[in-house]
Design an enzyme around this catalytic site. Sequence first.
Site, PDB file in Angstrom:
ATOM      1  N   PHE A 290       0.866  -1.186   0.000  1.00  0.00           N
ATOM      2  CA  PHE A 290       0.000   0.000   0.000  1.00  0.00           C
ATOM      3  C   PHE A 290       0.903   1.236   0.000  1.00  0.00           C
ATOM      4  O   PHE A 290       1.801   1.337   0.841  1.00  0.00           O
ATOM      5  CB  PHE A 290      -0.870  -0.028   1.257  1.00  0.00           C
ATOM      6  CG  PHE A 290      -1.763   1.165   1.447  1.00  0.00           C
ATOM      7  CD1 PHE A 290      -2.760   1.470   0.536  1.00  0.00           C
ATOM      8  CD2 PHE A 290      -1.621   1.978   2.568  1.00  0.00           C
ATOM      9  CE1 PHE A 290      -3.606   2.566   0.727  1.00  0.00           C
ATOM     10  CE2 PHE A 290      -2.458   3.073   2.775  1.00  0.00           C
ATOM     11  CZ  PHE A 290      -3.455   3.373   1.851  1.00  0.00           C
TER      12      PHE A 290
ATOM     13  N   GLY B 276       3.373  12.461   5.675  1.00  0.00           N
ATOM     14  CA  GLY B 276       3.377  11.316   6.598  1.00  0.00           C
ATOM     15  C   GLY B 276       2.110  11.368   7.418  1.00  0.00           C
ATOM     16  O   GLY B 276       1.051  10.905   6.971  1.00  0.00           O
TER      17      GLY B 276
ATOM     18  N   ILE C 146       7.686   2.287   1.879  1.00  0.00           N
ATOM     19  CA  ILE C 146       6.624   1.356   1.499  1.00  0.00           C
ATOM     20  C   ILE C 146       7.037  -0.075   1.874  1.00  0.00           C
ATOM     21  O   ILE C 146       7.998  -0.621   1.328  1.00  0.00           O
ATOM     22  CB  ILE C 146       6.308   1.473  -0.014  1.00  0.00           C
ATOM     23  CG1 ILE C 146       5.979   2.947  -0.371  1.00  0.00           C
ATOM     24  CG2 ILE C 146       5.163   0.520  -0.387  1.00  0.00           C
ATOM     25  CD1 ILE C 146       4.908   3.617   0.488  1.00  0.00           C
TER      26      ILE C 146
ATOM     27  N   ARG D 249      17.354 -18.725  35.126  1.00  0.00           N
ATOM     28  CA  ARG D 249      18.467 -17.911  35.612  1.00  0.00           C
ATOM     29  C   ARG D 249      18.553 -17.973  37.146  1.00  0.00           C
ATOM     30  O   ARG D 249      17.581 -17.599  37.832  1.00  0.00           O
ATOM     31  CB  ARG D 249      18.252 -16.464  35.155  1.00  0.00           C
ATOM     32  CG  ARG D 249      19.212 -15.456  35.727  1.00  0.00           C
ATOM     33  CD  ARG D 249      20.575 -15.587  35.119  1.00  0.00           C
ATOM     34  NE  ARG D 249      21.423 -14.446  35.472  1.00  0.00           N
ATOM     35  CZ  ARG D 249      22.732 -14.444  35.304  1.00  0.00           C
ATOM     36  NH1 ARG D 249      23.363 -15.507  34.802  1.00  0.00           N
ATOM     37  NH2 ARG D 249      23.423 -13.369  35.626  1.00  0.00           N
TER      38      ARG D 249
ATOM     39  N   GLN E 188       9.342 -11.860  44.162  1.00  0.00           N
ATOM     40  CA  GLN E 188       7.999 -11.317  43.937  1.00  0.00           C
ATOM     41  C   GLN E 188       8.040 -10.099  42.998  1.00  0.00           C
ATOM     42  O   GLN E 188       7.162  -9.920  42.156  1.00  0.00           O
ATOM     43  CB  GLN E 188       7.379 -10.934  45.273  1.00  0.00           C
ATOM     44  CG  GLN E 188       5.901 -10.670  45.174  1.00  0.00           C
ATOM     45  CD  GLN E 188       5.307 -10.318  46.514  1.00  0.00           C
ATOM     46  OE1 GLN E 188       5.849  -9.499  47.259  1.00  0.00           O
ATOM     47  NE2 GLN E 188       4.192 -10.939  46.841  1.00  0.00           N
TER      48      GLN E 188
ATOM     49  N   GLU F  15       1.402   3.266  10.103  1.00  0.00           N
ATOM     50  CA  GLU F  15      -0.062   3.316   9.923  1.00  0.00           C
ATOM     51  C   GLU F  15      -0.679   4.380  10.832  1.00  0.00           C
ATOM     52  O   GLU F  15      -1.757   4.223  11.388  1.00  0.00           O
ATOM     53  CB  GLU F  15      -0.686   1.929  10.097  1.00  0.00           C
ATOM     54  CG  GLU F  15      -0.275   1.029   8.937  1.00  0.00           C
ATOM     55  CD  GLU F  15      -1.107  -0.204   8.759  1.00  0.00           C
ATOM     56  OE1 GLU F  15      -2.306  -0.167   9.053  1.00  0.00           O
ATOM     57  OE2 GLU F  15      -0.543  -1.213   8.300  1.00  0.00           O
ATOM     58  N   GLY F  16       0.073   5.458  10.969  1.00  0.00           N
ATOM     59  CA  GLY F  16      -0.345   6.584  11.799  1.00  0.00           C
ATOM     60  C   GLY F  16       0.329   6.516  13.156  1.00  0.00           C
ATOM     61  O   GLY F  16       0.174   5.530  13.870  1.00  0.00           O
TER      62      GLY F  16
HETATM   63  N1  COS Z   1     -13.176   7.078   6.791  1.00  0.00           N
HETATM   64  C1  COS Z   1     -13.739   7.714   5.753  1.00  0.00           C
HETATM   65  N2  COS Z   1     -13.486   9.000   5.464  1.00  0.00           N
HETATM   66  C2  COS Z   1     -12.653   9.664   6.253  1.00  0.00           C
HETATM   67  C3  COS Z   1     -12.030   9.071   7.368  1.00  0.00           C
HETATM   68  C4  COS Z   1     -12.330   7.719   7.628  1.00  0.00           C
HETATM   69  N3  COS Z   1     -11.794   7.091   8.653  1.00  0.00           N
HETATM   70  N4  COS Z   1     -11.231   9.967   7.965  1.00  0.00           N
HETATM   71  C5  COS Z   1     -11.361  11.110   7.272  1.00  0.00           C
HETATM   72  N5  COS Z   1     -12.207  10.912   6.224  1.00  0.00           N
HETATM   73  C6  COS Z   1     -12.623  11.906   5.243  1.00  0.00           C
HETATM   74  C7  COS Z   1     -13.287  13.083   5.954  1.00  0.00           C
HETATM   75  O1  COS Z   1     -14.647  12.854   6.130  1.00  0.00           O
HETATM   76  C8  COS Z   1     -13.012  14.228   5.020  1.00  0.00           C
HETATM   77  O2  COS Z   1     -13.928  14.187   3.948  1.00  0.00           O
HETATM   78  P1  COS Z   1     -14.513  15.548   3.330  1.00  0.00           P
HETATM   79  O3  COS Z   1     -13.336  16.277   2.762  1.00  0.00           O
HETATM   80  O4  COS Z   1     -15.472  15.073   2.298  1.00  0.00           O
HETATM   81  O5  COS Z   1     -15.158  16.279   4.466  1.00  0.00           O
HETATM   82  C9  COS Z   1     -11.651  13.885   4.417  1.00  0.00           C
HETATM   83  O6  COS Z   1     -11.494  12.469   4.601  1.00  0.00           O
HETATM   84  C10 COS Z   1     -10.543  14.627   5.120  1.00  0.00           C
HETATM   85  O7  COS Z   1     -10.624  14.345   6.503  1.00  0.00           O
HETATM   86  P2  COS Z   1      -9.920  15.238   7.614  1.00  0.00           P
HETATM   87  O8  COS Z   1     -10.205  16.695   7.361  1.00  0.00           O
HETATM   88  O9  COS Z   1     -10.217  14.669   8.950  1.00  0.00           O
HETATM   89  O10 COS Z   1      -8.399  14.956   7.211  1.00  0.00           O
HETATM   90  P3  COS Z   1      -7.049  15.536   7.806  1.00  0.00           P
HETATM   91  O11 COS Z   1      -6.246  15.997   6.653  1.00  0.00           O
HETATM   92  O12 COS Z   1      -7.303  16.448   8.963  1.00  0.00           O
HETATM   93  O13 COS Z   1      -6.289  14.205   8.310  1.00  0.00           O
HETATM   94  C11 COS Z   1      -5.763  12.321   9.642  1.00  0.00           C
HETATM   95  C12 COS Z   1      -6.845  13.246   9.087  1.00  0.00           C
HETATM   96  C13 COS Z   1      -4.660  13.062  10.365  1.00  0.00           C
HETATM   97  C14 COS Z   1      -6.503  11.423  10.610  1.00  0.00           C
HETATM   98  C15 COS Z   1      -5.193  11.499   8.485  1.00  0.00           C
HETATM   99  O14 COS Z   1      -4.431  12.290   7.635  1.00  0.00           O
HETATM  100  C16 COS Z   1      -4.340  10.329   8.954  1.00  0.00           C
HETATM  101  O15 COS Z   1      -4.871   9.279   9.303  1.00  0.00           O
HETATM  102  N6  COS Z   1      -3.009  10.487   8.944  1.00  0.00           N
HETATM  103  C17 COS Z   1      -2.104   9.408   9.243  1.00  0.00           C
HETATM  104  C18 COS Z   1      -1.893   8.653   8.001  1.00  0.00           C
HETATM  105  C19 COS Z   1      -1.235   7.376   8.262  1.00  0.00           C
HETATM  106  O16 COS Z   1      -1.738   6.528   8.980  1.00  0.00           O
HETATM  107  N7  COS Z   1      -0.095   7.218   7.607  1.00  0.00           N
HETATM  108  C20 COS Z   1       0.620   6.014   7.668  1.00  0.00           C
HETATM  109  C21 COS Z   1       0.928   5.608   6.290  1.00  0.00           C
HETATM  110  S1  COS Z   1       0.045   4.323   5.695  1.00  0.00           S
HETATM  111  S2  COS Z   1       1.098   2.820   6.297  1.00  0.00           S
END
Ligand code: COS
Length: 384
Positions: free
Chosen positions: A121, A129, A155, A266, A277, A362-363
């Site tokens: 992915f 990030g 990735i 050990r 304990q 993954e965040g």
């Molecule tokens: N499911 C469906 N839609 C979602 C969602 C979810 N879980 N989370 C957000 N959305 C949608 C929102 O509804 C919004 O839609 P609209 O523009 O139509 O209103 C859009 O996505 C943007 O959402 P939001 O404004 O909350 O986004 P942000 O840019 O503030 O970011 C975070 C949200 C920080 C939570 C997101 O960017 C994130 O998860 N970041 C970490 C990414 C990550 O895990 N990276 C690791 C790499 S992958 S291994």
Amino acid sequence: MHNFSEEQLMIQELARRIAIEKIVPVREHYDRSGEFPWEIVEEIKKSDLFGVFIPEEYGGFGGGITEMAIVTEELSRACGGISLAFAATGLGAMPILLSGSDGQKSKYLPQIATGEKLTAFALTEPDAGSDAGGLKTTAIKDGNEYVLDGTKQWITNGGEAKIYTVIALTDPTRGARGASAFIVEDGTPGFSYGKKEDKMGIRGSTTRELIFEDCRIPAENLIGREGMGFMVAMKTLDSSRPGVAAQAIGIAEGALEAAIQYARERIQFGKPVIANQGLQWMLADMATQIEAARALIYKVAAMIDAGEKKVGKMSAMAKLFASDVAMKVTTDAVQVFGGYGYMREYPVEKMMRDAKITQIYEGTNQIQRNVIGTALISEAARKK
Ligand code: COS
């Protein structure tokens, strides 16, 4: 023990056997060499485990996130790096499973189910990030093709996978709302691999850059519709974060097992150190935290498998809690081993290095708290 079905227990047993018989003997080698563990991929393939989360109509077992978590947990007990060949394939397949067309599912899922092709992915970029919406890779439509340009970073399975699900901007003026999801196959002209990372932990897994330069893919490789890419990515993460949690807890279980065994053997001050304990209390805390995390993981996995839609909060909670537990438990396992724990000769220092990534990818756990906080606010607003 969770209420796993007969089939789920069988899957658990199969994965456990691979972990003990095949992964334990080679994990140190892969940790040191950083090579990709193809011999273990072959074992997972032979046991048909790549198909546990793929619907039966596409050649899989017909399970879901629960089965994916069971396999990830068991493999991670032996090695949190090697287990990623399986777990990251689950992540890469998720956009197709959740949002792919029937045609895309028929074309790609059977190859994933047999393990013939690994997947990956690709969302993260050098400047995107935590701020996943800040991506810059573009996918501009040209006739019946999209032309991809940009770089994806860190990735998992990069260079080893044959099928990539990639998030890119079809409308760069609209930011996250202009993002779309695509399937890109290895070998597509204009798609190459860049830097392979040299990592602290999960070294038995490849982390690599993907480079797209005038890379043309058929328009039919668009997943869902244009503009849905960020949502596809967020839904993917909602479903895959319990997998990271399962990886974390598997690593922690491996560390606890090793710590108990060591503490029984050990001898210090004329008795096994486990007779103290203070040490028993450490082990008790480790075991309790692991059980609590496991309960959370399999609860959210069951929710997802039951088709519940609002799972983001619980999924983030599972990943947050389990990864923090993994870090704590592996650190304590090193402590139980004392000086030996710090040495590479014993497995617990590797487990501590492997655990760290689960708090980051993954965040980050800070992002998980944002997701949970945002959900709490909107739940409260809905109650009004
Ligand atoms: N499911 C469906 N839609 C979602 C969602 C979810 N879980 N989370 C957000 N959305 C949608 C929102 O509804 C919004 O839609 P609209 O523009 O139509 O209103 C859009 O996505 C943007 O959402 P939001 O404004 O909350 O986004 P942000 O840019 O503030 O970011 C975070 C949200 C920080 C939570 C997101 O960017 C994130 O998860 N970041 C970490 C990414 C990550 O895990 N990276 C690791 C790499 S992958 S291994």
